[in-house]
Design a protein around this motif. Structure first.
Motif, PDB file in Angstrom:
ATOM      1  N   LEU A 132       0.852  -1.191   0.000  1.00  0.00           N
ATOM      2  CA  LEU A 132       0.000   0.000   0.000  1.00  0.00           C
ATOM      3  C   LEU A 132       0.889   1.243   0.000  1.00  0.00           C
ATOM      4  O   LEU A 132       1.912   1.261   0.675  1.00  0.00           O
ATOM      5  N   GLY A 133       0.469   2.261  -0.741  1.00  0.00           N
ATOM      6  CA  GLY A 133       1.349   3.416  -0.942  1.00  0.00           C
ATOM      7  C   GLY A 133       1.194   4.561   0.031  1.00  0.00           C
ATOM      8  O   GLY A 133       1.885   5.578  -0.087  1.00  0.00           O
ATOM      9  N   SER A 134       0.279   4.423   0.995  1.00  0.00           N
ATOM     10  CA  SER A 134       0.061   5.525   1.940  1.00  0.00           C
ATOM     11  C   SER A 134      -0.569   4.951   3.209  1.00  0.00           C
ATOM     12  O   SER A 134      -0.615   3.733   3.364  1.00  0.00           O
ATOM     13  N   VAL A 135      -1.040   5.818   4.069  1.00  0.00           N
ATOM     14  CA  VAL A 135      -1.842   5.499   5.256  1.00  0.00           C
ATOM     15  C   VAL A 135      -1.103   4.685   6.327  1.00  0.00           C
ATOM     16  O   VAL A 135      -1.140   5.021   7.499  1.00  0.00           O
ATOM     17  N   LEU A 136      -0.441   3.594   5.934  1.00  0.00           N
ATOM     18  CA  LEU A 136       0.156   2.684   6.918  1.00  0.00           C
ATOM     19  C   LEU A 136       1.367   3.310   7.615  1.00  0.00           C
ATOM     20  O   LEU A 136       2.068   4.145   7.045  1.00  0.00           O
ATOM     21  N   CYS A 183       0.180  18.613   1.994  1.00  0.00           N
ATOM     22  CA  CYS A 183      -1.131  18.103   1.599  1.00  0.00           C
ATOM     23  C   CYS A 183      -1.314  16.728   2.247  1.00  0.00           C
ATOM     24  O   CYS A 183      -0.339  16.039   2.553  1.00  0.00           O
ATOM     25  N   ALA A 184      -2.566  16.372   2.474  1.00  0.00           N
ATOM     26  CA  ALA A 184      -2.822  15.108   3.151  1.00  0.00           C
ATOM     27  C   ALA A 184      -3.903  14.313   2.434  1.00  0.00           C
ATOM     28  O   ALA A 184      -5.054  14.739   2.340  1.00  0.00           O
ATOM     29  N   GLY A 185      -3.491  13.181   1.886  1.00  0.00           N
ATOM     30  CA  GLY A 185      -4.439  12.232   1.305  1.00  0.00           C
ATOM     31  C   GLY A 185      -4.594  11.112   2.317  1.00  0.00           C
ATOM     32  O   GLY A 185      -5.490  11.102   3.154  1.00  0.00           O
ATOM     33  N   GLY A 186      -3.662  10.170   2.287  1.00  0.00           N
ATOM     34  CA  GLY A 186      -3.610   9.143   3.327  1.00  0.00           C
ATOM     35  C   GLY A 186      -2.640   9.548   4.423  1.00  0.00           C
ATOM     36  O   GLY A 186      -2.580   8.934   5.479  1.00  0.00           O
ATOM     37  N   GLY A 187      -1.832  10.572   4.146  1.00  0.00           N
ATOM     38  CA  GLY A 187      -0.968  11.135   5.176  1.00  0.00           C
ATOM     39  C   GLY A 187       0.506  10.793   5.087  1.00  0.00           C
ATOM     40  O   GLY A 187       1.270  11.166   5.967  1.00  0.00           O
ATOM     41  N   SER A 188       0.945  10.123   4.000  1.00  0.00           N
ATOM     42  CA  SER A 188       2.336   9.651   4.019  1.00  0.00           C
ATOM     43  C   SER A 188       3.362  10.750   3.793  1.00  0.00           C
ATOM     44  O   SER A 188       4.368  10.808   4.486  1.00  0.00           O
ATOM     45  N   ASN A 189       3.120  11.650   2.827  1.00  0.00           N
ATOM     46  CA  ASN A 189       4.141  12.684   2.617  1.00  0.00           C
ATOM     47  C   ASN A 189       4.178  13.630   3.802  1.00  0.00           C
ATOM     48  O   ASN A 189       5.254  14.023   4.259  1.00  0.00           O
ATOM     49  N   LEU A 190       2.996  13.979   4.316  1.00  0.00           N
ATOM     50  CA  LEU A 190       2.948  14.902   5.454  1.00  0.00           C
ATOM     51  C   LEU A 190       3.588  14.249   6.680  1.00  0.00           C
ATOM     52  O   LEU A 190       4.414  14.861   7.366  1.00  0.00           O
ATOM     53  N   GLY A 191       3.237  12.982   6.924  1.00  0.00           N
ATOM     54  CA  GLY A 191       3.817  12.270   8.059  1.00  0.00           C
ATOM     55  C   GLY A 191       5.332  12.196   7.944  1.00  0.00           C
ATOM     56  O   GLY A 191       6.047  12.302   8.943  1.00  0.00           O
ATOM     57  N   GLY A 192       5.821  12.009   6.722  1.00  0.00           N
ATOM     58  CA  GLY A 192       7.264  11.943   6.505  1.00  0.00           C
ATOM     59  C   GLY A 192       7.934  13.297   6.660  1.00  0.00           C
ATOM     60  O   GLY A 192       8.965  13.425   7.314  1.00  0.00           O
TER      61      GLY A 192
END
Ligand SMILES: *Cc1c(COP(=O)(O)O)cnc(C)c1O
Length: 455
Positions: free
Chosen positions: A230-234, A265-274
């Protein structure tokens, strides 16, 4: 003080050697994934039919602060990293603002986004486990492209379920994936049991990420030698994406720059979380007093209008339950919604931080987002992805506030990717045909009514 250059580059040797796991420093840990049948926390052995072993360890580990980046992944990173931190001098001038604006540009690779940072890591662990291939979903197409590149590089099979509306709107994305050797199927499809069920219940549906996830999981768990990625969220994806934040931190430190506002920006949150990982650690520890802002589309507002609750990660309800800000797993954004950022839920890590008041969230409408994208493209040169442009819009708003107060704040935002495959959306904007759609409270209440009951 030496003048800050347009681009702050790190050398290869300054690139971080380990990913940072923010969960280790969170006082309130994100809630665990639950088994959808028993509602008990998922154990590693229950996850292993779906995910790779090493990735399960990373997923469940709330304590280890650093994970060494494997040498093979590190070598791949060097093909397109470290990525530059750009001082947006031209944008500052155009806005006539005293603010200093910086953006971390992740679009300098063929997949066109930050997603390659996790794709190569996930493909590497699948390969190391001796698997034959992986399955996944893709919405706007960046994740599928990134994973195809990673699998092509490592010699793994890659089956991508692509949300039907994107499959039809973005035929060239599909061809990039096929060039890297991936097998691409529009979702929902007739090739899985869940796809056939969804098609029977919603004939003519343009698909959703939640539905494509269900199909990809079904294929992974029913095909020997395959796992799902999965590419995001996790949590694991946020871990890999911490490379963005660690590089940003190192670049800012070179010039003693302390960020005042950090935006993503936040979709599933991966770039922001990173991006925020090391800064949020400092904020939690009282060493940094910065505002951290998540930007989401008004058409898919999980943080600003969703509920913090356990929910299904997919439409087919086959995945574990995650506690997150969610709009309900059968929420599908209106068809006029152009870019990505269309997932119904938000990373458990970011959801917890938001609930703890450590992060703010705002939503913006897409015509404003494209207006910001156009302005940015004209002054900074880069044609931004619509997703990234959500962050641009809010960074510009913050810089304009500084114009009024006269404050020279340091504003840092994540420019996650380029928009070369989003030209149908740009066309609609340029033709004046783009519209905004904000779901009504009744519509949200309807999808939220399907949240599972957990006691
Ligand atoms: C996928 C994507 C996003 C959103 O995903 P997150 O997991 O929220 O980071 C943002 N920008 C681009 C360019 C993307 O491809």
């Amino acid at each position: 003080m030496e003048k800050i250059p347009y681009k702050i580059y790190l050398t290869e040797n300054e690139m971080p050697r380990a990913w940072y796991n923010l969960r280790a420093d969170m006082k309130n840990k994100p809630a665990p994934l639950l088994n959808p049948g028993t509602h008990q926390p998922m154990k590693a052995e229950e996850l292993s039919p779906v995910f790779c072993e090493e990735l399960i360890k990373q997923e469940l580990d709330n304590d280890t602060p650093y994970f060494e980046i494997p040498q093979e992944v590190y070598d791949f990173y060097k093909m397109y990293r470290p990525s530059p931190l750009v001082r947006a001098y031209c944008l500052e001038q155009a806005l006539d603002t005293p603010a200093h604006i910086y953006y971390k540009f992740e679009g300098n690779n063929t997949s066109g986004s930050h997603k390659l940072n996790s794709a190569i890591a996930q493909a590497y662990y699948a390969k190391k486990q001796g698997l034959k291939g992986v399955t996944t979903e893709t919405g706007a197409g960046q994740w599928g492209t990134a994973l195809s590149m990673a699998c092509g590089y490592l010699g793994l099979d890659c089956k991508v379920y692509m949300v039907k509306v994107s499959y039809e709107q973005k035929p060239f994305r599909r061809e990039v994936m096929r060039t890297y050797g991936a097998d691409v199927t529009p979702s929902p499809s007739e090739s899985t049991a869940i796809g056939r069920k969804i098609l029977a219940e919603h004939p003519g549906t343009t698909g959703s990420l939640g539905c494509a996830i269900s199909e990809a999981v079904e294929v992974a768990t029913s095909t020997p030698g395959y796992r799902y990625v999965l590419g995001s969220v996790l949590n694991q994806v946020l871990l890999h994406q911490s490379i963005i934040g660690l590089e940003t931190e190192a670049a800012l430190k070179k010039y003693d720059i302390v960020p005042d506002v950090i935006i993503g920006c936040a979709g599933g949150g991966s770039n922001l979380g990173g991006l925020i990982a090391p800064f949020m650690r400092d904020k939690i520890q009282g060493k940094l007093d910065a505002r951290i802002i998540a930007v989401e589309p008004a058409s898919c507002p999980s943080l600003t209008r969703g509920k913090y609750a356990y929910d299904f990660c997919d439409t087919g309800m086959v995945c574990p339950l995650a506690k997150m800000y969610t709009l309900g797993s059968n929420f599908i954004p209106a068809p006029n919604h152009a870019g990505g950022l269309r997932y119904h839920g938000m990373s458990s890590v970011l959801s917890q931080l938001y609930d703890d008041g450590l992060m703010e969230a705002v939503s913006v409408v897409q015509t404003d987002v494209f207006a910001a994208a156009e302005k940015f493209a004209r002054v900074e040169g880069i044609l931004p992805a619509p997703e990234s442009s959500h962050a641009i819009k809010v960074a510009m708003d913050e810089a304009l506030k500084c114009r009024e107060t006269g404050e020279a704040k340091n504003i840092v935002f994540g420019l996650t990717g380029t928009g070369y495959f989003d030209l149908v959306a740009y066309q609609r904007y340029n033709d004046g045909e783009m519209t905004d759609y904000i779901p009504t409270d009744e519509e949200l209440a309807k999808s939220l009514a399907t949240l599972p009951v957990i006691d």
